[in-house]
Design a protein around this motif. Structure first.
Motif, short mmCIF file in Angstrom:
data_model
loop_
_atom_site.label_atom_id
_atom_site.label_comp_id
_atom_site.label_asym_id
_atom_site.label_seq_id
_atom_site.Cartn_x
_atom_site.Cartn_y
_atom_site.Cartn_z
N GLY A 176 0.79 -1.22 0.00
CA GLY A 176 0.00 0.00 0.00
C GLY A 176 0.82 1.27 0.00
O GLY A 176 0.58 2.17 0.80
N GLY A 179 -10.76 -1.16 -1.33
CA GLY A 179 -10.04 -1.32 -0.09
C GLY A 179 -10.57 -2.53 0.66
O GLY A 179 -11.73 -2.92 0.52
N TYR A 207 -10.41 -4.00 4.67
CA TYR A 207 -9.97 -3.73 6.04
C TYR A 207 -10.25 -4.94 6.93
O TYR A 207 -11.41 -5.25 7.22
CB TYR A 207 -10.67 -2.48 6.59
CG TYR A 207 -10.25 -2.13 7.99
CD1 TYR A 207 -8.96 -1.64 8.23
CD2 TYR A 207 -11.11 -2.28 9.07
CE1 TYR A 207 -8.55 -1.33 9.52
CE2 TYR A 207 -10.71 -1.96 10.35
CZ TYR A 207 -9.44 -1.49 10.57
OH TYR A 207 -9.04 -1.19 11.84
#
Length: 355
Positions: free
Chosen positions: A257, A301, A303
């Motif tokens: 990232g 994304g 998480y």
């Protein structure tokens, strides 16, 4: 109770000796058997994230992280005591003396997101080892028995990383399942990458091409069964990826990232491909915006993962005999040294504290 806490951001961890807490309400007291040292701990220790493009760094203090804090969100512990409000139905298959993996990504428990089973996405999180004290300690309080998943014989030190690197990579892999018949490109061959590699195989994927700047980590990935490895700093890295994939690259998982990895990941994707970003290294995106619609690329994304996925992961590990990632055991008092070694890139796999 002995613990090692972040007392000041960027300062060495401090040792605290306090009375061992007693569980109240629905809490469970565990004796910590293992606590993984995760790259996310570095961001907490350092106090923020680099957002790139000259922006002010994202301050964790401003996001509600108060010090002193006992980090550690990859924790396994032995059940020592249940709070007075714990009912037999709450305990499920847990009893005194059982060893469980702590699910740390806890939310408020009341909002629609939490009630829908996605506490990790709650807007008012109470994550253990992040907002509440975690596993860099010899004892720890868990808010409710449902957050303790019985290991049923799995090795505590090997299983501890499943609470973060395990469920994080499992959840990310589920987001690209439709591409499992083609090689998946993964950036980062550290603890997360090696975990993702073993889980991909167990989930029925064709395999992965691992990308890392560290030759030792590329070698570890090859030994773990990677289809191929690539040094992203090589001038022909993009061409190498295309050649080693043997066809269009439809899915990339970026476990690092940063600006360089996300750019190369974006560039190597074919039309209609998907880039899943997991890593929090920091920086700003460098993509040319017109290429996003032109290539019809999905950027998503990912998480961590929810409680249901964590249980699925443990079931998969047992059913498929998934080999654990390399683990280096260290005593609790070496917590600060373990963080420094991780910061320096000297850790292959995962360091796990064993109080």
């Amino acid at each position: 109770m002995k613990s090692f806490k972040v007392a000041d951001f960027k300062a060495p961890l401090q040792e605290f000796d306090e009375a061992t807490p007693q569980p109240t309400g629905t809490q469970v007291l565990i004796k910590v058997k293992a606590a993984g040292v995760c790259h996310s701990d570095l961001h907490i220790w350092e106090g923020g994230y680099d957002l790139g493009h000259g922006r002010k760094p994202l301050s964790l203090k401003d996001r509600g992280i108060n010090l002193p804090l006992t980090m550690g969100h990859e924790t396994v512990g032995e059940v020592v005591a249940f709070g007075p409000d714990v009912k037999p139905a709450d305990q499920a298959d847990l009893k005194l003396g059982d060893v469980g993996l702590v699910y740390p990504w806890i939310g408020c428990g009341k909002c629609a997101t939490c009630l829908g089973g996605d506490e990790n996405m709650c807007l008012t999180p109470r994550s253990l080892g992040v907002y509440c004290d975690g596993g860099y300690s010899d004892h720890m309080l868990v808010p409710h028995p449902r957050y303790l998943l019985n290991l049923k014989g799995l090795d505590p030190a090997s299983a501890a990383p499943y609470a973060c690197s395990g469920v994080t990579t499992y959840s990310a892999l589920k987001k690209v399942e439709q591409y499992f018949d083609t090689p998946i490109v993964m950036f980062g061959a550290g603890g997360l990458g090696l975990m993702a590699l073993s889980l991909l195989k167990a989930m029925g994927g064709k395999g992965a091409i691992m990308v890392d700047i560290d030759a030792r980590k590329r070698e570890a990935a090859e030994k773990a069964g990677a289809l191929a490895t690539v040094d992203p700093k090589a001038p022909d890295a993009l061409e190498q990826l295309a050649k080693k994939a043997g066809g269009p690259i439809r899915a990339v998982i970026d476990l690092v990232g940063n600006a360089a990895t996300t750019q190369l990941g974006f560039d190597c994707l074919t039309k209609g491909g998907k880039l899943v970003i997991v890593g929090l290294f920091g920086g700003g995106a460098t993509w040319a915006l017109p290429l996003i619609p032109i290539k019809a690329v999905t950027i998503q994304g990912s998480y961590v993962g929810n409680l249901r996925e964590t249980q699925e992961l443990l079931d998969l590990v047992r059913a498929k005999n998934v080999p654990p990632i390399p683990v280096t055991r260290a005593p609790l008092h070496k917590a600060n040294d373990a963080l420094v070694q991780l910061q320096q890139g000297a850790v292959v796999g995962r360091t796990v504290l064993t109080p």
